[in-house]
Design an enzyme around this catalytic site. Structure first.
Site, PDB file in Angstrom:
ATOM      1  CB  CYS A   1      -0.953   0.010   1.193  1.00  0.00           C
ATOM      2  SG  CYS A   1      -2.083  -1.386   1.190  1.00  0.00           S
TER       3      CYS A   1
ATOM      4  CG  HIS B   1      -3.387   3.646   2.065  1.00  0.00           C
ATOM      5  ND1 HIS B   1      -3.768   3.272   0.803  1.00  0.00           N
ATOM      6  CD2 HIS B   1      -3.423   2.513   2.819  1.00  0.00           C
ATOM      7  CE1 HIS B   1      -4.031   1.975   0.789  1.00  0.00           C
ATOM      8  NE2 HIS B   1      -3.836   1.496   2.009  1.00  0.00           N
TER       9      HIS B   1
ATOM     10  CG  ASN C   1      -6.724  -0.745   0.931  1.00  0.00           C
ATOM     11  OD1 ASN C   1      -6.015  -0.249   0.056  1.00  0.00           O
ATOM     12  ND2 ASN C   1      -6.243  -1.240   2.058  1.00  0.00           N
TER      13      ASN C   1
HETATM   14  N1  ACO Z   1     -19.015  -8.808   8.505  1.00  0.00           N
HETATM   15  C1  ACO Z   1     -19.578  -9.148   9.669  1.00  0.00           C
HETATM   16  N2  ACO Z   1     -18.851  -9.493  10.764  1.00  0.00           N
HETATM   17  C2  ACO Z   1     -17.512  -9.461  10.618  1.00  0.00           C
HETATM   18  C3  ACO Z   1     -16.870  -9.114   9.433  1.00  0.00           C
HETATM   19  C4  ACO Z   1     -17.681  -8.778   8.333  1.00  0.00           C
HETATM   20  N3  ACO Z   1     -17.159  -8.401   7.140  1.00  0.00           N
HETATM   21  N4  ACO Z   1     -15.531  -9.176   9.624  1.00  0.00           N
HETATM   22  C5  ACO Z   1     -15.339  -9.557  10.899  1.00  0.00           C
HETATM   23  N5  ACO Z   1     -16.533  -9.743  11.504  1.00  0.00           N
HETATM   24  C6  ACO Z   1     -16.776 -10.149  12.865  1.00  0.00           C
HETATM   25  C7  ACO Z   1     -15.641 -10.934  13.448  1.00  0.00           C
HETATM   26  O1  ACO Z   1     -15.744 -12.296  13.103  1.00  0.00           O
HETATM   27  C8  ACO Z   1     -15.806 -10.678  14.925  1.00  0.00           C
HETATM   28  O2  ACO Z   1     -16.820 -11.520  15.394  1.00  0.00           O
HETATM   29  P1  ACO Z   1     -16.687 -12.197  16.849  1.00  0.00           P
HETATM   30  O3  ACO Z   1     -16.662 -11.050  17.811  1.00  0.00           O
HETATM   31  O4  ACO Z   1     -17.926 -13.019  16.932  1.00  0.00           O
HETATM   32  O5  ACO Z   1     -15.416 -12.972  16.815  1.00  0.00           O
HETATM   33  C9  ACO Z   1     -16.327  -9.245  14.975  1.00  0.00           C
HETATM   34  O6  ACO Z   1     -16.879  -8.978  13.678  1.00  0.00           O
HETATM   35  C10 ACO Z   1     -15.261  -8.248  15.289  1.00  0.00           C
HETATM   36  O7  ACO Z   1     -14.140  -8.503  14.433  1.00  0.00           O
HETATM   37  P2  ACO Z   1     -12.836  -7.659  14.517  1.00  0.00           P
HETATM   38  O8  ACO Z   1     -11.813  -8.172  13.545  1.00  0.00           O
HETATM   39  O9  ACO Z   1     -12.429  -7.529  15.939  1.00  0.00           O
HETATM   40  O10 ACO Z   1     -13.375  -6.267  13.985  1.00  0.00           O
HETATM   41  P3  ACO Z   1     -12.727  -4.855  14.077  1.00  0.00           P
HETATM   42  O11 ACO Z   1     -13.610  -3.972  14.861  1.00  0.00           O
HETATM   43  O12 ACO Z   1     -11.273  -4.897  14.422  1.00  0.00           O
HETATM   44  O13 ACO Z   1     -12.840  -4.359  12.572  1.00  0.00           O
HETATM   45  C11 ACO Z   1     -11.461  -4.110  10.608  1.00  0.00           C
HETATM   46  C12 ACO Z   1     -12.183  -5.072  11.547  1.00  0.00           C
HETATM   47  C13 ACO Z   1     -12.518  -3.175   9.987  1.00  0.00           C
HETATM   48  C14 ACO Z   1     -10.744  -4.853   9.525  1.00  0.00           C
HETATM   49  C15 ACO Z   1     -10.482  -3.279  11.465  1.00  0.00           C
HETATM   50  O14 ACO Z   1      -9.651  -4.096  12.221  1.00  0.00           O
HETATM   51  C16 ACO Z   1      -9.628  -2.407  10.623  1.00  0.00           C
HETATM   52  O15 ACO Z   1     -10.091  -1.431  10.047  1.00  0.00           O
HETATM   53  N6  ACO Z   1      -8.320  -2.659  10.563  1.00  0.00           N
HETATM   54  C17 ACO Z   1      -7.453  -1.862   9.789  1.00  0.00           C
HETATM   55  C18 ACO Z   1      -6.930  -2.614   8.755  1.00  0.00           C
HETATM   56  C19 ACO Z   1      -7.096  -2.028   7.387  1.00  0.00           C
HETATM   57  O16 ACO Z   1      -7.832  -1.116   7.095  1.00  0.00           O
HETATM   58  N7  ACO Z   1      -6.383  -2.628   6.550  1.00  0.00           N
HETATM   59  C20 ACO Z   1      -6.417  -2.317   5.195  1.00  0.00           C
HETATM   60  C21 ACO Z   1      -5.390  -3.134   4.525  1.00  0.00           C
HETATM   61  S1  ACO Z   1      -3.894  -2.747   5.098  1.00  0.00           S
HETATM   62  C22 ACO Z   1      -3.366  -1.436   4.345  1.00  0.00           C
HETATM   63  O17 ACO Z   1      -3.992  -0.843   3.524  1.00  0.00           O
HETATM   64  C23 ACO Z   1      -2.083  -1.082   4.691  1.00  0.00           C
END
Ligand code: ACO
Length: 320
Positions: A115, A247, A277
């Site tokens: 990225c 980004h 993304n």
């Molecule tokens: N739909 C429904 N439920 C979901 C989904 C989905 N798409 N994805 C995960 N869940 C569930 C999980 O299974 C979990 O359930 P559980 O509590 O029963 O185990 C619950 O939702 C919470 O999951 P988390 O992974 O803890 O969710 P979080 O609040 O951390 O959000 C996310 C996830 C949005 C990916 C967040 O961590 C994030 O934004 N991270 C940043 C990473 C990013 O943006 N990366 C981009 C790529 S990297 C880059 O560009 C450099």
């Protein structure tokens, strides 16, 4: 000796026509718009057809950048294409784009910094132009991430999309264009954002694996930190930034960064709602959008920042 600067003289972008909405995704995996949008800011993303390659997206974006710059393809002497999803392992996708555009006088190579790829590519192009040996370059970010998404993994498949963005840069002796750039890497986070395979490791590309919470924490600290450093190195203060183009990974990461830097919301470009993304393509797509929609005007100071797998991160400050 006269100092050389690198000026952005044209921008272009391209998104495939097929759109995949959050509602479409909810028919593929157990998810919903109510889950995805508040957590990410994403509503839809574009997906390339099977016969549409990263080089095709890149070529379309680069053609638009060339048109807007009035630079001819044969006058380009350097092409750097940032991608994680090349057409082939070799030759480089940059060489395919070179052929498509007829840039017969250019050196061409790919850049892999995930990225952060566009920030790395722009930084390298700037240094090569400053050397005096290159005069006009195409810097491109292009991805078909849909090819390496695990469409059964709801934790990642909702985040990514396909697209390409490009800029034409040229040498100038005017003190304008790129004023500072910083690129960094820290391999202690190698395993939190990666693919499950690769040519040498598994003989296939693998699919995206991410520890979302860890990535989130790093992003909200590293991007503001490097942004502030780059603005200082440019001899500016944060209040001099007219347009902030981070980004486009997650709107919550962008909002945390702009708060940390005390940059106004209305100066911040957000295009991820309709694109997801797009990794190395995200900044040049957002940059082109900002130019075409009047958010980035001639003479403005712009700040670009990104972070990605590696871990890699960086920032560029330029006067447009
Ligand atoms: N739909 C429904 N439920 C979901 C989904 C989905 N798409 N994805 C995960 N869940 C569930 C999980 O299974 C979990 O359930 P559980 O509590 O029963 O185990 C619950 O939702 C919470 O999951 P988390 O992974 O803890 O969710 P979080 O609040 O951390 O959000 C996310 C996830 C949005 C990916 C967040 O961590 C994030 O934004 N991270 C940043 C990473 C990013 O943006 N990366 C981009 C790529 S990297 C880059 O560009 C450099």
């Amino acid at each position: 000796m006269t100092e050389i600067f690198t000026k952005i003289v044209g921008t272009g972008s391209y998104l495939p026509s097929k759109v995949l909405t959050n509602d479409d995704l909810s028919k593929m995996v157990e998810t919903s718009d109510e889950w995805i949008f508040p957590r990410t800011g994403i509503k839809e993303r574009h997906i390339a057809d099977d016969n549409e390659l990263t080089s095709d997206l890149a070529t379309n974006a680069a053609k638009r950048a060339l048109e807007s710059s009035n630079v001819k393809a044969e006058d380009i002497d350097l092409i750097i294409l940032a991608t994680t999803t090349p057409d082939l392992s070799f030759p480089s996708t940059a060489c395919r784009v070179q052929a498509n555009l007829g840039c017969v006088n250019a050196a061409a190579f790919d850049m892999q910094a995930v990225c952060s790829g566009f920030i790395y590519a722009l930084t390298v192009a700037d240094k090569m132009i400053k050397s005096g040996e290159y005069k006009k370059a195409l810097v491109i970010g292009a991805e078909t991430l849909s090819r390496i998404v695990d469409w059964n993994d709801r934790t990642t498949c909702v985040l990514f999309g396909d697209g390409a963005g490009a800029v034409v840069v040229e040498a100038t002796t005017e003190k304008t264009g790129i004023l500072s750039s910083i690129i960094k890497a820290d391999p202690s986070y190698y395993d939190i954002l990666k693919t499950t395979g690769g040519v040498s490791a598994t003989k296939n590309a693998g699919s995206i694996y991410m520890e979302g919470k860890e990535v989130f924490k790093l992003a909200v600290s590293k991007m503001p930190e490097v942004s502030a450093e780059a603005v200082k190195n440019a001899g500016l203060s944060l209040s001099d930034v007219d347009c902030f183009i981070p980004h486009q990974a997650n709107v919550r990461i962008i909002d945390a960064a702009l708060k940390h830097l005390d940059i106004a919301e209305e100066k911040t470009v957000k295009t991820l709602q309709n694109q997801g993304n797009t990794s190395a393509a995200s900044i040049p797509i957002a940059l082109d959008w900002a130019v075409r929609n009047g958010m980035l005007k001639k003479g403005n100071n712009a700040l670009l920042t990104a972070m990605g797998g590696g871990f890699t991160w960086g920032a560029v400050v330029f006067k447009f």
